[in-house]
Design an enzyme around this catalytic site. Structure first.
Site, PDB file in Angstrom:
ATOM      1  N   ARG A 230       4.371  16.832  10.216  1.00 20.39           N
ATOM      2  CA  ARG A 230       5.464  15.947   9.805  1.00 20.39           C
ATOM      3  C   ARG A 230       5.108  14.539  10.256  1.00 20.39           C
ATOM      4  O   ARG A 230       4.602  14.342  11.375  1.00 20.39           O
ATOM      5  CB  ARG A 230       6.793  16.377  10.443  1.00 20.39           C
ATOM      6  CG  ARG A 230       7.422  17.599   9.810  1.00 20.39           C
ATOM      7  CD  ARG A 230       7.900  17.367   8.368  1.00 20.39           C
ATOM      8  NE  ARG A 230       8.503  18.542   7.771  1.00 20.39           N
ATOM      9  CZ  ARG A 230       7.862  19.458   7.030  1.00 20.39           C
ATOM     10  NH1 ARG A 230       6.571  19.325   6.795  1.00 20.39           N
ATOM     11  NH2 ARG A 230       8.501  20.484   6.523  1.00 20.39           N
ATOM     12  N   ASP A 254      -1.525  13.626   5.731  1.00 25.65           N
ATOM     13  CA  ASP A 254      -0.868  14.233   4.565  1.00 25.65           C
ATOM     14  C   ASP A 254       0.633  13.955   4.617  1.00 25.65           C
ATOM     15  O   ASP A 254       1.351  14.222   3.659  1.00 25.65           O
ATOM     16  CB  ASP A 254      -1.119  15.751   4.540  1.00 25.65           C
ATOM     17  CG  ASP A 254      -0.542  16.383   3.278  1.00 25.65           C
ATOM     18  OD1 ASP A 254      -0.856  15.879   2.180  1.00 25.65           O
ATOM     19  OD2 ASP A 254       0.226  17.356   3.377  1.00 25.65           O
ATOM     20  N   GLU A 259       7.815   8.665   4.606  1.00 27.11           N
ATOM     21  CA  GLU A 259       7.309   9.158   3.322  1.00 27.11           C
ATOM     22  C   GLU A 259       8.404   9.411   2.291  1.00 27.11           C
ATOM     23  O   GLU A 259       8.147   9.369   1.087  1.00 27.11           O
ATOM     24  CB  GLU A 259       6.494  10.446   3.520  1.00 27.11           C
ATOM     25  CG  GLU A 259       7.331  11.651   3.924  1.00 27.11           C
ATOM     26  CD  GLU A 259       6.501  12.933   4.014  1.00 27.11           C
ATOM     27  OE1 GLU A 259       5.438  12.885   4.643  1.00 27.11           O
ATOM     28  OE2 GLU A 259       6.921  13.956   3.453  1.00 27.11           O
ATOM     29  N   HIS A 291       1.707  14.460   0.950  1.00 28.36           N
ATOM     30  CA  HIS A 291       2.336  15.735   1.353  1.00 28.36           C
ATOM     31  C   HIS A 291       1.961  16.845   0.362  1.00 28.36           C
ATOM     32  O   HIS A 291       2.815  17.535  -0.188  1.00 28.36           O
ATOM     33  CB  HIS A 291       3.863  15.577   1.432  1.00 28.36           C
ATOM     34  CG  HIS A 291       4.501  16.559   2.382  1.00 28.36           C
ATOM     35  ND1 HIS A 291       5.452  16.208   3.297  1.00 28.36           N
ATOM     36  CD2 HIS A 291       4.309  17.887   2.560  1.00 28.36           C
ATOM     37  CE1 HIS A 291       5.832  17.260   3.993  1.00 28.36           C
ATOM     38  NE2 HIS A 291       5.149  18.303   3.556  1.00 28.36           N
TER      39      HIS A 291
HETATM   40  P1  NAI Z   1       4.850  28.010  13.099  1.00 32.25           P
HETATM   41  O1  NAI Z   1       6.283  28.089  13.437  1.00 32.25           O
HETATM   42  O2  NAI Z   1       4.131  29.272  12.729  1.00 32.25           O
HETATM   43  O3  NAI Z   1       4.041  27.317  14.281  1.00 32.25           O
HETATM   44  C1  NAI Z   1       4.498  26.177  14.957  1.00 32.25           C
HETATM   45  C2  NAI Z   1       3.943  26.239  16.362  1.00 32.25           C
HETATM   46  O4  NAI Z   1       4.317  25.025  17.031  1.00 32.25           O
HETATM   47  C3  NAI Z   1       4.490  27.410  17.177  1.00 32.25           C
HETATM   48  O5  NAI Z   1       3.435  28.120  17.793  1.00 32.25           O
HETATM   49  C4  NAI Z   1       5.384  26.735  18.206  1.00 32.25           C
HETATM   50  O6  NAI Z   1       5.427  27.424  19.452  1.00 32.25           O
HETATM   51  C5  NAI Z   1       4.695  25.393  18.345  1.00 32.25           C
HETATM   52  N1  NAI Z   1       5.550  24.377  18.955  1.00 32.25           N
HETATM   53  C6  NAI Z   1       6.908  24.288  18.958  1.00 32.25           C
HETATM   54  N2  NAI Z   1       7.305  23.229  19.678  1.00 32.25           N
HETATM   55  C7  NAI Z   1       6.170  22.627  20.135  1.00 32.25           C
HETATM   56  C8  NAI Z   1       5.935  21.505  20.946  1.00 32.25           C
HETATM   57  N3  NAI Z   1       6.940  20.755  21.444  1.00 32.25           N
HETATM   58  N4  NAI Z   1       4.657  21.178  21.234  1.00 32.25           N
HETATM   59  C9  NAI Z   1       3.631  21.941  20.753  1.00 32.25           C
HETATM   60  N5  NAI Z   1       3.793  23.022  19.985  1.00 32.25           N
HETATM   61  C10 NAI Z   1       5.058  23.366  19.679  1.00 32.25           C
HETATM   62  O7  NAI Z   1       4.763  26.943  11.900  1.00 32.25           O
HETATM   63  P2  NAI Z   1       3.605  26.760  10.835  1.00 32.25           P
HETATM   64  O8  NAI Z   1       3.891  27.596   9.634  1.00 32.25           O
HETATM   65  O9  NAI Z   1       2.289  26.908  11.493  1.00 32.25           O
HETATM   66  O10 NAI Z   1       3.855  25.243  10.398  1.00 32.25           O
HETATM   67  C11 NAI Z   1       3.635  24.174  11.294  1.00 32.25           C
HETATM   68  C12 NAI Z   1       4.217  22.894  10.704  1.00 32.25           C
HETATM   69  O11 NAI Z   1       3.475  22.527   9.540  1.00 32.25           O
HETATM   70  C13 NAI Z   1       5.672  23.037  10.192  1.00 32.25           C
HETATM   71  O12 NAI Z   1       6.595  22.778  11.237  1.00 32.25           O
HETATM   72  C14 NAI Z   1       5.760  21.989   9.121  1.00 32.25           C
HETATM   73  O13 NAI Z   1       6.284  20.823   9.682  1.00 32.25           O
HETATM   74  C15 NAI Z   1       4.297  21.741   8.703  1.00 32.25           C
HETATM   75  N6  NAI Z   1       4.035  22.099   7.311  1.00 32.25           N
HETATM   76  C16 NAI Z   1       3.485  21.147   6.499  1.00 32.25           C
HETATM   77  C17 NAI Z   1       3.174  21.436   5.179  1.00 32.25           C
HETATM   78  C18 NAI Z   1       2.518  20.428   4.287  1.00 32.25           C
HETATM   79  O14 NAI Z   1       2.481  20.629   3.065  1.00 32.25           O
HETATM   80  N7  NAI Z   1       1.977  19.357   4.808  1.00 32.25           N
HETATM   81  C19 NAI Z   1       3.484  22.749   4.616  1.00 32.25           C
HETATM   82  C20 NAI Z   1       4.002  23.706   5.586  1.00 32.25           C
HETATM   83  C21 NAI Z   1       4.284  23.371   6.870  1.00 32.25           C
END
Ligand code: NAI
Length: 343
Positions: A230, A254, A259, A291
């Site tokens: 994000r 990205d 944005e 994005h």
């Molecule tokens: P996920 O929920 O599987 O993993 C997120 C990880 O971040 C978890 O292991 C969690 O413990 C950790 N986390 C939480 N708070 C934290 C902190 N303060 N410091 C460090 N780590 C922390 O989520 P996933 O599926 O891996 O997605 C990650 C991010 O990617 C989403 O939150 C979303 O914002 C972004 N995303 C972007 C996309 C794009 O098209 N650019 C598409 C899909 C997701």
């Protein structure tokens, strides 16, 4: 079941039309984003379907509630644009927790390779029959240290890809997976030791601007930053300064803080008002995509399928396993865990 789908793009339609009609949903596609000015369009619908840059704040939730709209179906994983706490008791919120972690992780690596091997420059040159190699010197990823912030679904796939390139991986997560065998280090150490840092954690109050003047000062000179998570994880002004000072070697973005005003739209031929974005894009070592990390055929199919299933599950059972509830993490005896309606 009547659904108003906001911020609809041509690539959204085929999946939602197919799965929606198969499951008997009547979907109206609105190109506009949902926000306080457009919420009136949701009147008369049973639910709304939104994406990353729609605004579902307290004011929008109150209006939706007033119109009798029963749910917000997010067709994305992140939900920082929804006031989940305010929604409790008024409107149910579902998301698509995972659709293709490979899509996002592979895009992060595509950006990294493009950037460090100057593929974007080479592509433009050879199209004009300029076959000079000056200024195209890159560096090997093999043997370099990559810091991965957030080791959830996407972070883990990205780590596997980096290991395939022979990179040493440092990891940081607020909730480390201790049985994963990953080399977890404190965030400060990761920032100091990494040649490349990639962000895969959600946007929260804690992670907002985790890349700022102080953290950039701590990083190695020439560090490459990748953000497919994000935009607000990175203070864009501080990044610009870091680039101008030659501290940051490259940035692969990205996502971008502001944005929602520009991404997903065609502004070619227009004057872009955002000076920071314009300056960043003008830098030879900054790569911006709009994005698009999620945008693969597999992910789109999975997003439409899961979103429609969330709606059907909610209609039939009063809850969905992908319902977001701010209380679930806080109370022991959560109704949702017993597969009952939250409220
Ligand atoms: P996920 O929920 O599987 O993993 C997120 C990880 O971040 C978890 O292991 C969690 O413990 C950790 N986390 C939480 N708070 C934290 C902190 N303060 N410091 C460090 N780590 C922390 O989520 P996933 O599926 O891996 O997605 C990650 C991010 O990617 C989403 O939150 C979303 O914002 C972004 N995303 C972007 C996309 C794009 O098209 N650019 C598409 C899909 C997701």
């Amino acid at each position: 079941m009547r659904i108003a789908l906001f911020d609809a793009k041509p690539y959204d339609r085929p999946g939602f039309e197919k799965y929606g009609s198969e499951k008997g949903l009547s979907i109206t596609f609105y190109e506009t984003k949902l926000n306080e000015d457009t919420v009136g369009l949701a009147r008369g619908f049973d639910g709304v379907c939104v994406f990353v840059n729609d605004t579902v704040n307290a004011a929008v939730i109150d209006k939706l509630h007033e119109y009798g709209v029963g749910f917000v179906a997010l067709r994305c994983a992140g939900y920082n644009n929804v006031d989940v706490e305010h929604a409790f008791g008024k409107i149910h919120v579902f998301r698509v927790p995972a659709y293709s972690p490979y899509a996002v992780a592979e895009h992060a690596m595509a950006m990294l390779l493009t950037s460090v091997r100057r593929v974007h420059k080479a592509y433009n040159r050879t199209r004009e029959f300029n076959f000079s190699l000056s200024g195209l010197t890159g560096f090997d990823l093999h043997g370099k240290t990559v810091g991965v912030v957030g080791t959830g679904k996407i972070g883990r796939v990205f780590i596997d890809i980096c290991r395939g390139f022979g990179m040493e991986v440092l990891a940081y997560d607020k909730f480390p997976a201790n049985d994963s065998g990953l080399n977890y280090v404190p965030l400060e150490e990761l920032m100091e030791r990494s040649d490349v840092i990639s962000f895969h954690c959600p946007l929260t109050e804690e992670t907002r601007h985790m890349v700022n003047r102080e953290s950039i000062a701590r990083m190695k000179k020439g560090v490459v930053l990748i953000n497919t998570s994000r935009g607000e994880l990175i203070d864009a002004e501080a990044l610009l300064e870091g680039i101008k000072e030659r501290k940051v070697g490259a940035a692969c973005l990205d996502v971008y803080e502001e944005e929602s005003d520009v991404f997903f739209q065609d502004f070619s031929g227009h004057i872009v008002d955002d000076d920071t974005l314009a300056r960043l894009i003008s830098m030879p070592n900054v790569l911006v995509t709009s994005h698009q990390a999620f945008l693969t055929e597999e992910a789109l199919k999975s997003i439409a399928d899961t979103t429609v299933n969330n709606i059907i599950e909610f209609t039939e059972h009063g809850t969905s396993e992908n319902e977001l509830c701010y209380r679930c993490g806080n109370i022991e005896d959560c109704k949702q865990k017993r597969r009952q309606r939250c409220f």
